[in-house]
Design an enzyme around this catalytic site. Structure first.
Site, mmCIF file in Angstrom:
data_model
loop_
_atom_site.group_PDB
_atom_site.id
_atom_site.type_symbol
_atom_site.label_atom_id
_atom_site.label_comp_id
_atom_site.label_asym_id
_atom_site.label_seq_id
_atom_site.Cartn_x
_atom_site.Cartn_y
_atom_site.Cartn_z
ATOM 1 C CB ALA A 165 -0.884 -0.015 1.237
ATOM 2 N N GLY B 61 0.801 -5.274 0.984
ATOM 3 C CA GLY B 61 -0.278 -5.478 0.015
ATOM 4 C C GLY B 61 0.214 -6.139 -1.270
ATOM 5 C CD GLU C 148 -2.046 -8.217 2.847
ATOM 6 O OE1 GLU C 148 -1.792 -7.035 2.555
ATOM 7 O OE2 GLU C 148 -2.695 -8.539 3.853
ATOM 8 C CD GLU D 217 1.285 -5.803 5.916
ATOM 9 O OE1 GLU D 217 2.119 -6.650 6.319
ATOM 10 O OE2 GLU D 217 0.703 -5.899 4.844
#
Ligand code: CAA
Length: 257
Positions: A63, A108, A111, A131
């Protein structure tokens, strides 16, 4: 273009193209990726999809920390839900998806890679869920999909330490299926895609849907809870400290809350 689409006969290649931020996802990039998958998902000629990142350094660096550093609980929850829509769209698209991981796949980015059906990697691929070092839990499905893929113990180690897993280790733990030299990764991914595409589209599609049933009700409720808890982290001081430390290029100091 933030996302590029190229068709090689029955294989569509979707490329995340934001090299100035190592293909990190801002909202615009996420919406464009969702649109791209919806577009190729309805293209009747497309039998298999390859997802990769532009450049020689990153698949996607996660992100966009600069965009999310100042979010609050409400906007953090919306951002998390958008990320879930990205990963679910990839997971649920009609055709099989092969992630060609050509470098960093962090947060992300990891992911997104694990929402694909199959992962191939280049030797410089690096996977991590960093994270917790940013004051938040993984928020786009990592807590639910990673344990399924590499087993609960290895997933716990990756998620709780945030440590990086390089290509060879990723191969050993089942995070990737094979490693190919960087300059051959895309062709190898297309070749694998073609070996799927020669099969019955109906049977391939059905098999993909059936494999998804292994993702049971408990996991689906886990995904929903993850989206909520990811948003809630934006109401805790650690999130701001962790992300500001990244943008200030310094080490974060967390409270014992
Ligand atoms: N968000 C915003 N910008 C990012 C970024 C990110 N996730 N990752 C890299 N960039 C930017 C850098 O800020 C830098 O921009 P400037 O040149 O303007 O400073 C540019 O991309 C190049 O990056 P670096 O100079 O840092 O390159 P490097 O080779 O030294 O390091 C890296 C590469 C290890 C990937 C490092 O950039 C890094 O650690 N990035 C952050 C990775 C990360 O923590 N991702 C998780 C984000 S949170 C998340 O994804 C939550 C979730 O669950 C969805």
């Amino acid at each position: 273009m933030a996302i590029e689409i190229e068709h090689r006969d029955c294989v569509s290649i979707v490329t995340m193209n934001r090299p100035e931020a190592l293909n990190a996802f801002n909202s615009g990039q996420m919406l464009a990726l969702i649109d791209a998958f919806r577009e190729v998902g309805t293209r009747i000629e497309t039998r298999c999809i390859v997802l990769t990142g532009t450049g020689e350094k990153a698949f996607a660096a996660g992100a966009d920390i600069r965009e999310i550093v100042n979010l609050d609980v409400q906007s953090g929850t919306s951002f998390g839900r958008l990320g879930h829509t990205v990963t679910r769209t990839i997971e649920e698209v009609r055709q099989p998806v092969i992630a060609a991981v050509n470098g960093y796949a962090l947060g992300g980015g990891c992911e997104v890679a694990i929402a694909a059906d199959i992962r191939l990697a280049s030797p410089n691929a690096v996977f991590a869920q960093p994270e917790v070092g940013l004051g938040i839990p993984p928020g786009w499905g990592g807590t639910q999909r990673l344990p399924r893929l590499v087993g609960p113990g290895m997933a716990a180690e990756m998620i709780l330490t945030g440590r990086r897993v390089h290509a060879e280790e990723a191969l050993r733990i089942g995070l990737v299926n094979a490693i190919h030299p960087l300059d051959q990764l895309l062709d190898a991914s297309v070749e694998l895609a073609n070996s799927i595409a020669v099969n019955s589209p109906y049977a391939v599609r059905t098999a993909k849907q059936l494999m998804r049933l292994a993702f049971n009700e408990q996991s689906i409720s886990g995904l929903q809870t993850e989206a909520e808890r990811f948003g809630a982290a934006f109401g805790v001081a650690d999130q701001h400290e962790g992300m500001t430390a990244f943008t200030d290029k310094r080490k974060a100091t967390f409270e014992n809350s």
